[in-house]
Write a protein that holds these residues in place. Structure first.
Motif, PDB file in Angstrom:
ATOM      1  N   PHE A   1      44.487  39.030  67.947  1.00 17.69           N
ATOM      2  CA  PHE A   1      44.682  38.538  69.318  1.00 17.69           C
ATOM      3  C   PHE A   1      43.507  37.657  69.734  1.00 17.69           C
ATOM      4  CE2 PHE A   1      44.213  38.704  73.886  1.00 17.69           C
ATOM      5  CZ  PHE A   1      45.509  38.545  74.355  1.00 17.69           C
ATOM      6  N   LEU A   2      42.297  38.086  69.418  1.00 18.11           N
ATOM      7  CA  LEU A   2      41.103  37.333  69.813  1.00 18.11           C
ATOM      8  C   LEU A   2      41.011  35.986  69.103  1.00 18.11           C
ATOM      9  CD1 LEU A   2      38.444  40.209  69.959  1.00 18.11           C
ATOM     10  CD2 LEU A   2      39.717  39.176  71.843  1.00 18.11           C
ATOM     11  N   GLU A   3      41.687  35.858  67.958  1.00 23.84           N
ATOM     12  CA  GLU A   3      41.679  34.584  67.250  1.00 23.84           C
ATOM     13  C   GLU A   3      42.571  33.542  67.914  1.00 23.84           C
ATOM     14  OE1 GLU A   3      39.791  33.584  64.789  1.00 23.84           O
ATOM     15  OE2 GLU A   3      38.757  35.530  64.809  1.00 23.84           O
ATOM     16  N   LEU A   4      43.427  33.979  68.845  1.00 24.77           N
ATOM     17  CA  LEU A   4      44.302  33.022  69.524  1.00 24.77           C
ATOM     18  C   LEU A   4      43.496  32.042  70.373  1.00 24.77           C
ATOM     19  CD1 LEU A   4      47.184  35.418  70.694  1.00 24.77           C
ATOM     20  CD2 LEU A   4      47.190  33.872  68.736  1.00 24.77           C
ATOM     21  N   ARG A   5      42.505  32.577  71.144  1.00 25.99           N
ATOM     22  CA  ARG A   5      41.691  31.692  71.974  1.00 25.99           C
ATOM     23  C   ARG A   5      40.244  32.176  72.085  1.00 25.99           C
ATOM     24  NH1 ARG A   5      44.806  29.519  77.322  1.00 25.99           N
ATOM     25  NH2 ARG A   5      43.120  27.973  77.156  1.00 25.99           N
ATOM     26  N   TYR A   6      40.072  33.490  72.181  1.00 25.22           N
ATOM     27  CA  TYR A   6      38.761  34.073  72.494  1.00 25.22           C
ATOM     28  C   TYR A   6      37.676  33.630  71.519  1.00 25.22           C
ATOM     29  CZ  TYR A   6      35.555  37.686  74.247  1.00 25.22           C
ATOM     30  OH  TYR A   6      34.500  38.364  74.811  1.00 25.22           O
ATOM     31  N   ASN A   7      37.999  33.588  70.234  1.00 30.27           N
ATOM     32  CA  ASN A   7      37.004  33.250  69.220  1.00 30.27           C
ATOM     33  C   ASN A   7      37.032  31.782  68.813  1.00 30.27           C
ATOM     34  OD1 ASN A   7      36.113  35.911  69.126  1.00 30.27           O
ATOM     35  ND2 ASN A   7      37.500  36.477  67.451  1.00 30.27           N
ATOM     36  N   THR A   8      37.803  30.979  69.541  1.00 28.32           N
ATOM     37  CA  THR A   8      37.988  29.585  69.105  1.00 28.32           C
ATOM     38  C   THR A   8      37.151  28.583  69.872  1.00 28.32           C
ATOM     39  OG1 THR A   8      39.838  29.237  70.639  1.00 28.32           O
ATOM     40  CG2 THR A   8      40.370  30.106  68.435  1.00 28.32           C
ATOM     41  N   CYS A   9      36.464  29.024  70.926  1.00 26.60           N
ATOM     42  CA  CYS A   9      35.691  28.057  71.721  1.00 26.60           C
ATOM     43  C   CYS A   9      34.478  28.721  72.357  1.00 26.60           C
ATOM     44  CB  CYS A   9      36.570  27.409  72.797  1.00 26.60           C
ATOM     45  SG  CYS A   9      37.236  28.581  73.993  1.00 26.60           S
ATOM     46  N   ASP A  10      33.586  27.870  72.837  1.00 22.77           N
ATOM     47  CA  ASP A  10      32.389  28.361  73.526  1.00 22.77           C
ATOM     48  C   ASP A  10      32.807  28.958  74.875  1.00 22.77           C
ATOM     49  OD1 ASP A  10      29.573  28.694  73.927  1.00 22.77           O
ATOM     50  OD2 ASP A  10      29.698  27.032  75.366  1.00 22.77           O
ATOM     51  N   HIS A  11      32.178  30.082  75.227  1.00 22.85           N
ATOM     52  CA  HIS A  11      32.537  30.762  76.480  1.00 22.85           C
ATOM     53  C   HIS A  11      31.716  30.229  77.657  1.00 22.85           C
ATOM     54  CE1 HIS A  11      34.562  34.534  74.549  1.00 22.85           C
ATOM     55  NE2 HIS A  11      34.894  33.404  73.941  1.00 22.85           N
ATOM     56  N   THR A  12      31.922  28.944  77.917  1.00 19.37           N
ATOM     57  CA  THR A  12      31.278  28.292  79.051  1.00 19.37           C
ATOM     58  C   THR A  12      32.360  27.712  79.942  1.00 19.37           C
ATOM     59  OG1 THR A  12      29.340  27.722  77.721  1.00 19.37           O
ATOM     60  CG2 THR A  12      29.647  26.528  79.793  1.00 19.37           C
ATOM     61  N   ALA A  13      32.343  28.064  81.215  1.00 22.34           N
ATOM     62  CA  ALA A  13      33.391  27.620  82.131  1.00 22.34           C
ATOM     63  C   ALA A  13      33.397  26.112  82.247  1.00 22.34           C
ATOM     64  CB  ALA A  13      33.184  28.252  83.507  1.00 22.34           C
ATOM     65  N   VAL A  14      34.604  25.529  82.332  1.00 22.04           N
ATOM     66  CA  VAL A  14      34.764  24.087  82.492  1.00 22.04           C
ATOM     67  C   VAL A  14      35.370  23.808  83.846  1.00 22.04           C
ATOM     68  CG1 VAL A  14      35.017  23.742  80.000  1.00 22.04           C
ATOM     69  CG2 VAL A  14      37.053  24.115  81.413  1.00 22.04           C
TER      70      VAL A  14
ATOM     71  N   LEU B   1      52.696  39.187  72.587  1.00 19.92           N
ATOM     72  CA  LEU B   1      51.275  39.234  72.939  1.00 19.92           C
ATOM     73  C   LEU B   1      50.825  40.669  73.220  1.00 19.92           C
ATOM     74  CD1 LEU B   1      50.858  36.128  75.288  1.00 19.92           C
ATOM     75  CD2 LEU B   1      49.794  36.466  73.045  1.00 19.92           C
ATOM     76  N   LYS B   2      51.656  41.421  73.922  1.00 17.01           N
ATOM     77  CA  LYS B   2      51.312  42.814  74.227  1.00 17.01           C
ATOM     78  C   LYS B   2      51.166  43.628  72.948  1.00 17.01           C
ATOM     79  CE  LYS B   2      52.906  46.885  76.761  1.00 17.01           C
ATOM     80  NZ  LYS B   2      53.965  47.459  77.641  1.00 17.01           N
ATOM     81  N   LYS B   3      52.102  43.428  72.011  1.00 18.05           N
ATOM     82  CA  LYS B   3      52.043  44.160  70.746  1.00 18.05           C
ATOM     83  C   LYS B   3      50.805  43.770  69.956  1.00 18.05           C
ATOM     84  CE  LYS B   3      54.739  45.064  66.558  1.00 18.05           C
ATOM     85  NZ  LYS B   3      56.010  44.770  65.833  1.00 18.05           N
ATOM     86  N   LEU B   4      50.490  42.488  69.950  1.00 19.40           N
ATOM     87  CA  LEU B   4      49.317  42.009  69.218  1.00 19.40           C
ATOM     88  C   LEU B   4      48.035  42.540  69.836  1.00 19.40           C
ATOM     89  CD1 LEU B   4      48.749  40.139  66.793  1.00 19.40           C
ATOM     90  CD2 LEU B   4      48.395  38.275  68.434  1.00 19.40           C
ATOM     91  N   TYR B   5      47.966  42.533  71.161  1.00 24.05           N
ATOM     92  CA  TYR B   5      46.770  43.029  71.857  1.00 24.05           C
ATOM     93  C   TYR B   5      46.537  44.509  71.577  1.00 24.05           C
ATOM     94  CZ  TYR B   5      43.505  44.072  75.643  1.00 24.05           C
ATOM     95  OH  TYR B   5      42.398  44.492  76.358  1.00 24.05           O
ATOM     96  N   ASN B   6      47.613  45.287  71.574  1.00 19.60           N
ATOM     97  CA  ASN B   6      47.487  46.730  71.382  1.00 19.60           C
ATOM     98  C   ASN B   6      47.322  47.138  69.930  1.00 19.60           C
ATOM     99  OD1 ASN B   6      47.724  47.339  74.140  1.00 19.60           O
ATOM    100  ND2 ASN B   6      49.955  47.329  74.033  1.00 19.60           N
ATOM    101  N   LYS B   7      47.958  46.395  69.005  1.00 19.26           N
ATOM    102  CA  LYS B   7      47.980  46.809  67.609  1.00 19.26           C
ATOM    103  C   LYS B   7      46.991  46.056  66.723  1.00 19.26           C
ATOM    104  CE  LYS B   7      51.441  49.656  68.344  1.00 19.26           C
ATOM    105  NZ  LYS B   7      51.271  51.135  68.258  1.00 19.26           N
ATOM    106  N   ASN B   8      46.712  44.816  67.075  1.00 15.84           N
ATOM    107  CA  ASN B   8      45.821  44.006  66.225  1.00 15.84           C
ATOM    108  C   ASN B   8      44.921  43.162  67.116  1.00 15.84           C
ATOM    109  OD1 ASN B   8      44.590  42.387  64.291  1.00 15.84           O
ATOM    110  ND2 ASN B   8      46.460  42.184  63.054  1.00 15.84           N
ATOM    111  N   ARG B   9      43.927  43.824  67.711  1.00 18.57           N
ATOM    112  CA  ARG B   9      43.045  43.153  68.673  1.00 18.57           C
ATOM    113  C   ARG B   9      42.295  41.982  68.029  1.00 18.57           C
ATOM    114  NH1 ARG B   9      40.977  45.660  72.984  1.00 18.57           N
ATOM    115  NH2 ARG B   9      43.057  46.600  73.003  1.00 18.57           N
ATOM    116  N   ALA B  10      41.872  42.140  66.797  1.00 14.29           N
ATOM    117  CA  ALA B  10      41.116  41.072  66.122  1.00 14.29           C
ATOM    118  C   ALA B  10      41.939  39.795  66.006  1.00 14.29           C
ATOM    119  CB  ALA B  10      40.669  41.547  64.738  1.00 14.29           C
TER     120      ALA B  10
END
Length: 373
Positions: free
Chosen positions: A347-360, A336-345
């Motif tokens: 990394f964001l596909e793991l969870r960040y870009n997969t759902c609405d950013h509304t707290a549950v 995860l650290k390597k992915l975050y530092n080397k391929n941020r895009a």
């Protein structure tokens, strides 16, 4: 909310501010006169009466000396070789060209590099011959009890009575500098450092009392696109993860205090969170453990470090983030650290870009989140 945070910051920063003020006063006060003389010029020692001699910086041309009474040195712990570092000589206040009337014997402590010149002046004084004066600069200090005993013993061996010693000597020592410029710089620096600590301590208190410590928080809120009334409600319902209530996670933002500033992270910008545990050792022996929760967000991609009291609190905090903020990657791995530092895009596909950013709502009984460096 804002008034509550203001009080919390004032309470938490007051002790350190007072420490800074006391340290600043002590450092600046202790070095004020030395810094003054260093900046405006040293006092001419030969013009001082015995009653005027006190802690101060002086310049003087030494033309008379009455012998060495003490040698100070140090020993190399590996080779056990002795090395002379300083020598103590007897001199007299005033000189033949000054208006000083009450002449007294006193001490001077010089670096070892002056030994040959001091011995030459002592010999010339004993023979009643003239010698080229030696220009010296230093600080007058009161003799320590041990040094004073050696000083008095020198005169007793010369045949002085205790009454004569009391009448004809003063227990002061001129500590000669190896470099006048260097020592002057040190005194000015120490005074300036003390003044800065004093001003900074006062500034911290004034900043909090005046409300300036909330400016960055208001900017964080505005940049996140929330109104202060929305955040006030979110802050009051947020869960606290420290006894002081200065680290809280709400549905909209994560609130914390940094130094003397209140800050907030927009939860919808949060990308990654994990526990960081640091074991402290001294000479191989464990002396303690520090628990931190690391949070990375789009506003501050280099991350925040939040110290918590123990591992249980760290896990509670991560569990809440994992369940309430499903777009955040929670847990650590080298991949995860390597992915975050080397391929941020990616990394964001793991969870960040997969759902609405509304707290549950966090479900009860959620299990702790593992994974830490």
């Amino acid at each position: 909310m804002f008034e509550e945070l203001k009080k919390k910051i004032l309470k938490s920063s007051l002790l350190w501010s007072i420490i800074l003020i006391i340290a600043g006063l002590g450092l600046a006060g202790w070095n004020a006169m030395n810094a003054f003389y260093a900046a405006t010029g040293y006092v001419d020692f030969t013009q001082l009466e015995s009653g005027q001699i006190k802690s101060q910086l002086v310049d003087f041309n030494l033309a008379e000396c009455y012998g060495c009474y003490l040698i100070a040195g140090e020993e190399n712990t590996k080779t056990h070789q002795q090395k002379v570092t300083h020598l103590y000589y007897v001199i007299m206040t005033g000189d033949e060209n000054s208006a000083v009337e009450d002449w007294r014997y006193m001490s001077i402590k010089v670096p070892a590099k002056y030994e040959s010149r001091m011995d030459a002046i002592s010999e010339a004084t004993a023979n009643g011959t003239a010698v080229e004066p030696l220009l010296l600069s230093g600080k007058i200090e009161k003799l320590s009890a041990e040094d004073e005993s050696y000083f008095k013993s020198y005169f007793r061996e010369a045949g002085f009575t205790d009454e004569e010693i009391a009448a004809e000597t003063i227990p002061y020592n001129i500590v000669v500098f190896a470099s006048k410029a260097s020592m002057s710089g040190v005194y000015i620096f120490l005074f300036a450092a003390g003044a800065i600590l004093l001003i900074f301590g006062i500034f911290r208190i004034a900043k909090v009392a005046g409300g300036s410590s909330l400016k960055k928080l208001r900017k964080d809120i505005a940049n996140a696109g929330y109104s202060e009334s929305m955040i006030d409600s979110d802050f009051r319902s947020a869960k606290s993860f420290d006894k002081k209530g200065t680290l809280k996670i709400g549905r909209l933002m994560t609130y914390y205090i940094s130094g003397s500033d209140a800050r907030a992270i927009p939860n919808n910008k949060m990308m990654w969170a994990y526990q960081n545990t640091i074991t402290h050792r001294t000479n191989g022996v464990k002396t303690g453990t520090t628990y931190n929760v690391m949070i990375y967000d789009e506003v501050t991609p280099k991350g925040h470090t939040f110290a918590v009291a123990n591992e249980s609190i760290a896990q509670d905090m991560l569990t809440l983030i994992n369940t309430m903020l499903p777009w955040v990657v929670v847990g650590y791995s080298d991949e995860l650290k390597k992915l975050y530092n080397k391929n941020r895009a990616q990394f964001l596909e793991l969870r960040y870009n997969t759902c609405d950013h509304t707290a549950v709502e966090a479900a009860s009984g959620d299990s702790p989140v593992g994974g830490q460096p």
